[in-house]
Design a protein around this motif. Structure first.
Motif, PDB file in Angstrom:
ATOM      1  N   VAL A  80       0.838  -1.201   0.000  1.00  0.00           N
ATOM      2  CA  VAL A  80       0.000   0.000   0.000  1.00  0.00           C
ATOM      3  C   VAL A  80       0.875   1.254   0.000  1.00  0.00           C
ATOM      4  CG1 VAL A  80      -1.649   1.351   1.374  1.00  0.00           C
ATOM      5  CG2 VAL A  80      -2.035  -1.085   1.000  1.00  0.00           C
ATOM      6  N   ILE A  81       1.950   1.238   0.773  1.00  0.00           N
ATOM      7  CA  ILE A  81       2.838   2.395   0.788  1.00  0.00           C
ATOM      8  C   ILE A  81       3.471   2.590  -0.592  1.00  0.00           C
ATOM      9  CG2 ILE A  81       4.971   3.333   1.756  1.00  0.00           C
ATOM     10  CD1 ILE A  81       4.058   2.115   4.454  1.00  0.00           C
ATOM     11  N   ALA A  82       3.891   1.497  -1.241  1.00  0.00           N
ATOM     12  CA  ALA A  82       4.453   1.583  -2.595  1.00  0.00           C
ATOM     13  C   ALA A  82       3.408   2.104  -3.582  1.00  0.00           C
ATOM     14  CB  ALA A  82       4.980   0.225  -3.035  1.00  0.00           C
ATOM     15  N   TYR A  83       2.166   1.652  -3.435  1.00  0.00           N
ATOM     16  CA  TYR A  83       1.057   2.106  -4.279  1.00  0.00           C
ATOM     17  C   TYR A  83       0.851   3.617  -4.124  1.00  0.00           C
ATOM     18  CZ  TYR A  83      -3.835   2.593  -5.765  1.00  0.00           C
ATOM     19  OH  TYR A  83      -4.999   3.002  -6.366  1.00  0.00           O
ATOM     20  N   MET A  84       0.869   4.103  -2.882  1.00  0.00           N
ATOM     21  CA  MET A  84       0.691   5.533  -2.637  1.00  0.00           C
ATOM     22  C   MET A  84       1.880   6.328  -3.163  1.00  0.00           C
ATOM     23  SD  MET A  84      -1.231   5.714   1.072  1.00  0.00           S
ATOM     24  CE  MET A  84       0.163   5.065   1.954  1.00  0.00           C
ATOM     25  N   ASP A  85       3.098   5.809  -3.002  1.00  0.00           N
ATOM     26  CA  ASP A  85       4.289   6.483  -3.536  1.00  0.00           C
ATOM     27  C   ASP A  85       4.193   6.628  -5.047  1.00  0.00           C
ATOM     28  OD1 ASP A  85       5.452   6.708  -1.024  1.00  0.00           O
ATOM     29  OD2 ASP A  85       6.770   4.970  -1.288  1.00  0.00           O
ATOM     30  N   LYS A  86       3.728   5.584  -5.711  1.00  0.00           N
ATOM     31  CA  LYS A  86       3.615   5.577  -7.173  1.00  0.00           C
ATOM     32  C   LYS A  86       2.612   6.624  -7.669  1.00  0.00           C
ATOM     33  CE  LYS A  86       2.930   2.144 -10.829  1.00  0.00           C
ATOM     34  NZ  LYS A  86       2.617   0.722 -11.063  1.00  0.00           N
ATOM     35  N   ARG A  87       1.538   6.813  -6.921  1.00  0.00           N
ATOM     36  CA  ARG A  87       0.477   7.726  -7.334  1.00  0.00           C
ATOM     37  C   ARG A  87       0.616   9.123  -6.748  1.00  0.00           C
ATOM     38  NH1 ARG A  87      -0.244   3.012  -8.182  1.00  0.00           N
ATOM     39  NH2 ARG A  87      -1.646   2.173  -9.723  1.00  0.00           N
ATOM     40  N   GLY A  88       1.302   9.235  -5.624  1.00  0.00           N
ATOM     41  CA  GLY A  88       1.475  10.532  -4.978  1.00  0.00           C
ATOM     42  C   GLY A  88       0.215  10.977  -4.256  1.00  0.00           C
ATOM     43  N   GLY A  89       0.379  11.904  -3.351  1.00  0.00           N
ATOM     44  CA  GLY A  89      -0.758  12.459  -2.629  1.00  0.00           C
ATOM     45  C   GLY A  89      -1.195  11.625  -1.448  1.00  0.00           C
ATOM     46  N   ASP A  90      -2.222  12.105  -0.794  1.00  0.00           N
ATOM     47  CA  ASP A  90      -2.789  11.435   0.364  1.00  0.00           C
ATOM     48  C   ASP A  90      -4.016  10.637  -0.057  1.00  0.00           C
ATOM     49  OD1 ASP A  90      -0.829  12.529   2.027  1.00  0.00           O
ATOM     50  OD2 ASP A  90      -2.032  14.317   2.416  1.00  0.00           O
ATOM     51  N   PHE A  91      -4.467   9.760   0.846  1.00  0.00           N
ATOM     52  CA  PHE A  91      -5.578   8.858   0.542  1.00  0.00           C
ATOM     53  C   PHE A  91      -6.584   8.866   1.679  1.00  0.00           C
ATOM     54  CE2 PHE A  91      -2.426   7.677  -2.405  1.00  0.00           C
ATOM     55  CZ  PHE A  91      -3.047   7.004  -3.447  1.00  0.00           C
ATOM     56  N   ARG A  92      -7.746   8.293   1.400  1.00  0.00           N
ATOM     57  CA  ARG A  92      -8.813   8.213   2.392  1.00  0.00           C
ATOM     58  C   ARG A  92      -9.445   6.833   2.334  1.00  0.00           C
ATOM     59  NH1 ARG A  92     -14.654   9.475   2.903  1.00  0.00           N
ATOM     60  NH2 ARG A  92     -14.912  10.001   5.094  1.00  0.00           N
ATOM     61  N   ILE A  93      -9.738   6.292   3.504  1.00  0.00           N
ATOM     62  CA  ILE A  93     -10.526   5.064   3.580  1.00  0.00           C
ATOM     63  C   ILE A  93     -11.945   5.470   3.927  1.00  0.00           C
ATOM     64  CG2 ILE A  93     -10.946   2.936   4.847  1.00  0.00           C
ATOM     65  CD1 ILE A  93      -7.988   2.591   5.086  1.00  0.00           C
ATOM     66  N   SER A  94     -12.838   5.112   3.021  1.00  0.00           N
ATOM     67  CA  SER A  94     -14.245   5.442   3.238  1.00  0.00           C
ATOM     68  C   SER A  94     -15.084   4.178   3.109  1.00  0.00           C
ATOM     69  CB  SER A  94     -14.707   6.515   2.245  1.00  0.00           C
ATOM     70  OG  SER A  94     -14.528   6.074   0.919  1.00  0.00           O
ATOM     71  N   THR A  95     -16.352   4.335   3.336  1.00  0.00           N
ATOM     72  CA  THR A  95     -17.288   3.217   3.317  1.00  0.00           C
ATOM     73  C   THR A  95     -17.873   3.053   1.926  1.00  0.00           C
ATOM     74  OG1 THR A  95     -17.840   3.712   5.615  1.00  0.00           O
ATOM     75  CG2 THR A  95     -19.382   2.327   4.404  1.00  0.00           C
ATOM     76  N   SER A  96     -17.928   1.812   1.472  1.00  0.00           N
ATOM     77  CA  SER A  96     -18.610   1.491   0.216  1.00  0.00           C
ATOM     78  C   SER A  96     -19.532   0.314   0.479  1.00  0.00           C
ATOM     79  CB  SER A  96     -17.598   1.146  -0.880  1.00  0.00           C
ATOM     80  OG  SER A  96     -17.088  -0.155  -0.683  1.00  0.00           O
ATOM     81  N   CYS A  97     -20.339  -0.038  -0.503  1.00  0.00           N
ATOM     82  CA  CYS A  97     -21.250  -1.163  -0.309  1.00  0.00           C
ATOM     83  C   CYS A  97     -20.502  -2.484  -0.164  1.00  0.00           C
ATOM     84  CB  CYS A  97     -22.269  -1.231  -1.435  1.00  0.00           C
ATOM     85  SG  CYS A  97     -21.533  -1.370  -3.068  1.00  0.00           S
TER      86      CYS A  97
END
Length: 94
Positions: free
Chosen positions: A20-37
């Motif tokens: 996940v950290i590598a994924y975020m590094d690749k895309r840049g920026g911050d992320f959010r965990i939200s609710t989905s169905c």
């Protein structure tokens, strides 16, 4: 969203996987965990903006904002939380 004492402090109970950290590094920026169905999803904040009620979690050079409704259920943030439509070749290890 960072607090004034130097940003969010780690939530030691929640593990963020290296993938996940590598994924975020690749895309840049911050992320959010939200609710989905289908359960919790990890999305860039440019798609799913953080809310003032979210709990910030430092992960590498990024911040993951976690919905206050999801925080009690999360012990690990892993690639299963990334919607497949955001994958690029090689993002999903299994």
């Amino acid at each position: 969203m960072d607090n004034e004492q130097g940003g969010p402090s780690p939530l030691s109970d929640i593990l963020v996987t290296d993938e996940v950290i590598a994924y975020m590094d690749k895309r840049g920026g911050d992320f959010r965990i939200s609710t989905s169905c289908s359960g919790p999803v990890l999305m860039p904040v440019r798609i799913r903006p953080a809310k003032s009620s979210d709990i910030p979690l430092r992960a590498g050079d990024h911040v993951i904002f976690i919905s206050k409704y999801q925080i009690q259920w999360i012990s690990e943030i892993n690639m299963r939380m990334v919607p497949r439509l955001l994958f690029e070749d090689g993002d999903y290890g299994y």
